[in-house]
Design a protein around this motif. Sequence first.
Motif, PDB file in Angstrom:
ATOM      1  N   TYR A 386      65.524 -15.098  22.731  1.00 53.01           N
ATOM      2  CA  TYR A 386      66.065 -14.730  24.059  1.00 53.01           C
ATOM      3  C   TYR A 386      67.489 -14.854  24.064  1.00 53.01           C
ATOM      4  CZ  TYR A 386      61.067 -16.073  25.142  1.00 53.01           C
ATOM      5  OH  TYR A 386      59.680 -15.973  25.100  1.00 53.01           O
ATOM      6  N   GLU A 387      68.049 -13.812  24.933  1.00 49.10           N
ATOM      7  CA  GLU A 387      69.653 -13.948  25.293  1.00 49.10           C
ATOM      8  C   GLU A 387      70.358 -13.630  23.972  1.00 49.10           C
ATOM      9  OE1 GLU A 387      70.373 -17.207  27.636  1.00 49.10           O
ATOM     10  OE2 GLU A 387      69.211 -16.157  29.500  1.00 49.10           O
ATOM     11  N   THR A 388      69.851 -13.029  23.051  1.00 47.82           N
ATOM     12  CA  THR A 388      70.737 -12.951  21.952  1.00 47.82           C
ATOM     13  C   THR A 388      71.133 -11.315  21.415  1.00 47.82           C
ATOM     14  OG1 THR A 388      68.731 -12.345  20.504  1.00 47.82           O
ATOM     15  CG2 THR A 388      69.491 -14.784  20.407  1.00 47.82           C
ATOM     16  N   ARG A 389      72.035 -11.103  20.604  1.00 45.46           N
ATOM     17  CA  ARG A 389      72.301  -9.744  20.418  1.00 45.46           C
ATOM     18  C   ARG A 389      72.724  -9.741  18.825  1.00 45.46           C
ATOM     19  NH1 ARG A 389      70.872  -9.807  24.754  1.00 45.46           N
ATOM     20  NH2 ARG A 389      71.904  -8.575  26.797  1.00 45.46           N
ATOM     21  N   GLN A 403      72.569 -13.754  17.406  1.00 48.53           N
ATOM     22  CA  GLN A 403      73.523 -14.751  17.991  1.00 48.53           C
ATOM     23  C   GLN A 403      73.457 -14.682  19.571  1.00 48.53           C
ATOM     24  OE1 GLN A 403      77.621 -12.941  17.748  1.00 48.53           O
ATOM     25  NE2 GLN A 403      78.330 -15.165  17.438  1.00 48.53           N
ATOM     26  N   ASN A 404      73.395 -15.912  20.032  1.00 48.32           N
ATOM     27  CA  ASN A 404      73.277 -16.016  21.521  1.00 48.32           C
ATOM     28  C   ASN A 404      74.492 -15.473  22.071  1.00 48.32           C
ATOM     29  OD1 ASN A 404      73.810 -17.529  24.089  1.00 48.32           O
ATOM     30  ND2 ASN A 404      71.874 -18.274  23.781  1.00 48.32           N
ATOM     31  N   ARG A 405      74.268 -14.621  23.203  1.00 43.33           N
ATOM     32  CA  ARG A 405      75.484 -13.693  23.820  1.00 43.33           C
ATOM     33  C   ARG A 405      76.188 -14.646  24.643  1.00 43.33           C
ATOM     34  NH1 ARG A 405      74.994 -11.421  28.914  1.00 43.33           N
ATOM     35  NH2 ARG A 405      73.175 -11.870  30.079  1.00 43.33           N
ATOM     36  N   HIS A 406      75.945 -15.818  24.897  1.00 47.95           N
ATOM     37  CA  HIS A 406      76.738 -16.805  25.729  1.00 47.95           C
ATOM     38  C   HIS A 406      77.470 -17.828  24.734  1.00 47.95           C
ATOM     39  CE1 HIS A 406      74.611 -15.126  29.489  1.00 47.95           C
ATOM     40  NE2 HIS A 406      73.292 -15.502  28.766  1.00 47.95           N
ATOM     41  N   THR A 407      76.689 -18.428  24.069  1.00 49.56           N
ATOM     42  CA  THR A 407      77.245 -19.526  23.255  1.00 49.56           C
ATOM     43  C   THR A 407      77.904 -19.001  21.997  1.00 49.56           C
ATOM     44  OG1 THR A 407      75.255 -20.157  22.150  1.00 49.56           O
ATOM     45  CG2 THR A 407      75.873 -21.080  24.482  1.00 49.56           C
ATOM     46  N   ALA A 475      57.930 -18.190   9.602  1.00 44.91           N
ATOM     47  CA  ALA A 475      59.679 -18.077   9.572  1.00 44.91           C
ATOM     48  C   ALA A 475      60.247 -19.080   9.962  1.00 44.91           C
ATOM     49  CB  ALA A 475      60.071 -16.570  10.363  1.00 44.91           C
ATOM     50  N   TRP A 476      61.372 -19.518   9.224  1.00 47.57           N
ATOM     51  CA  TRP A 476      62.290 -20.870   9.351  1.00 47.57           C
ATOM     52  C   TRP A 476      63.565 -20.437   9.929  1.00 47.57           C
ATOM     53  CZ3 TRP A 476      59.565 -20.169   4.723  1.00 47.57           C
ATOM     54  CH2 TRP A 476      57.837 -20.738   4.612  1.00 47.57           C
ATOM     55  N   VAL A 477      64.133 -20.792  11.005  1.00 47.03           N
ATOM     56  CA  VAL A 477      65.392 -20.492  11.606  1.00 47.03           C
ATOM     57  C   VAL A 477      66.550 -21.433  11.449  1.00 47.03           C
ATOM     58  CG1 VAL A 477      66.399 -19.636  13.652  1.00 47.03           C
ATOM     59  CG2 VAL A 477      64.144 -18.807  13.246  1.00 47.03           C
ATOM     60  N   LEU A 478      67.437 -21.268  10.793  1.00 44.54           N
ATOM     61  CA  LEU A 478      68.696 -22.033  10.803  1.00 44.54           C
ATOM     62  C   LEU A 478      69.614 -22.010  12.070  1.00 44.54           C
ATOM     63  CD1 LEU A 478      69.831 -21.757   7.037  1.00 44.54           C
ATOM     64  CD2 LEU A 478      68.341 -23.308   7.939  1.00 44.54           C
ATOM     65  N   LYS A 479      70.102 -22.970  12.370  1.00 43.88           N
ATOM     66  CA  LYS A 479      70.910 -22.781  13.640  1.00 43.88           C
ATOM     67  C   LYS A 479      72.164 -23.046  13.267  1.00 43.88           C
ATOM     68  CE  LYS A 479      71.669 -24.580  18.453  1.00 43.88           C
ATOM     69  NZ  LYS A 479      70.941 -25.441  19.492  1.00 43.88           N
ATOM     70  N   ILE A 480      73.344 -22.344  13.672  1.00 42.78           N
ATOM     71  CA  ILE A 480      74.558 -22.492  13.020  1.00 42.78           C
ATOM     72  C   ILE A 480      75.458 -22.619  14.354  1.00 42.78           C
ATOM     73  CG2 ILE A 480      76.278 -21.732  11.453  1.00 42.78           C
ATOM     74  CD1 ILE A 480      73.964 -19.962  10.142  1.00 42.78           C
ATOM     75  N   GLU A 481      76.097 -23.416  14.630  1.00 39.16           N
ATOM     76  CA  GLU A 481      76.659 -23.941  15.994  1.00 39.16           C
ATOM     77  C   GLU A 481      77.872 -22.832  15.889  1.00 39.16           C
ATOM     78  OE1 GLU A 481      75.731 -25.756  18.189  1.00 39.16           O
ATOM     79  OE2 GLU A 481      74.261 -27.082  17.313  1.00 39.16           O
TER      80      GLU A 481
END
Length: 485
Positions: A386-389, A403-407, A475-481
């Motif tokens: 959600y809310e990604t681009r 990529q989150n379009r806000h953060t 599927a496994w998702v890495l979150k990269i700040e």
Amino acid sequence: MKKSSLRFVLTFLLTLPFLTDAQEEKQKYFPETDPLVLEKLEQWQDIKFGLLMHWGTYSQWGIVESWSICAEDEPWCTRPHDNYELYKQEYENLQTTFNPVNFDPSKWAEAAKRAGMKYMVFTTKHHDGFTMFDSKFTDYKITDPKTPFHTNPKANITKEIFDAFRTEDFMIGAYFSKPDWHSPYYWWKNFATPDRNVNYNVNTYPDRWEKFKDFTHGQVNELMSDYGKVDILWFDGGWVQPYTNEEILAYKVKKDFKQVNLQNQDIDMPRLVEEVRAKQPGTIVVDRAVEGPYQNYITPENRIPEHMIPYPWESPMIAGGSWSWIKKPTYISTRKAVHMLLDIVSKGGNLLLNIAPSPLGEFDEGAYELLEGIGQWMDVNSEAIYETRPIAPYKEGKVALTQNRHTKVVYAAYLPEDNENQPPAKIWLSTIQPEKGTKVTMLGSKVNLKWEAVGNGFEVIIPESLRKNPPASDAWVLKIEKVKH
């Protein structure tokens, strides 16, 4: 024919916007300018995942929707016997036996919400003309006395579906077929029906075509007036559109048997859209496969484009072997659905997953199992959807990026092969790199993962404990700040 005209035709054949088996993403996109539509498109692009439902009288036979009454010789619309007129009569008589007494749209809406879907599109009318709402313009409809279900309190099926999904906070989409093979103003009984097109000469009988335009506008305006807020008006049947004489000539040179009766089929889309948005400001209009300003987003059908598309788009995809309900359907696996969603979202699109109700008005158990499986994955990983681009390179090997379009947080989803049941020991990307000191985690876990820069990319170490007990499957998702730019 003049040489210049022939040259134009041959050039045009190389660039046909339609009927080249739907390379819609290659069409020119016309950006919307209405601020209310732009706002709704942004909202629609944020929610990513929707439900499409093909449903009509044809479900009783477990056949492809509508197409078997079209006289074209296509593998998907073969008929069980060789008497076309008799078959068409039997098909239309399905109205007299359609009685989906187990219809419960609230159950569908709850299951779709559980899966993480946030918008829906329902077939209010397919090409056969059978209307799944209470239209005053036809008696070939779900609420007519000839239809057994007309006495049911839920007989106005479209209204019941829209209300049920709206209760679950879905964006509401109305599929509407521009051609209508039951309407005497489209298929006139005075002539044979050689193909999918209007079967009389529009120039010879302009008054009849005007009646079809009025009929079409009337039904669409009913949907916009009597069924609550409609966010998306999803037109199908792209051959119903204005054609120039040169375009018609080009198809004849091409000898496309699907278009033997191709002619200008202008239903005055500018006026129709103006009427729609006067009643429903900001409505997204999707005039599918028709290049122009009324295709607010593109819909490559039942396939995923190879590359990122830089404007709004959606892939309608089959979940159970057919657009319409069939006997003994085989549903795709949760893993395939999750990978499909990630692949599409990484390229900037939305997934519109089709599930077809049965003749009695039920989803198959396999459909509920699929929706539950997707929902379990989304419980852990939805923030990567959600809310990604899109973010280049969009996909690298088995990894899809969003990529989150806000953060501006980046998500890297590892898409395992069928025989991979746990994350790999290392995940490497060559094209993006976290900023120094950036935290990298796996969604569903609080463990800070070790990573190191490698060239212009980086490598992440997945500890044994996390590999043996990953927070999700498929599927496994890495979150990269934060990543370098």
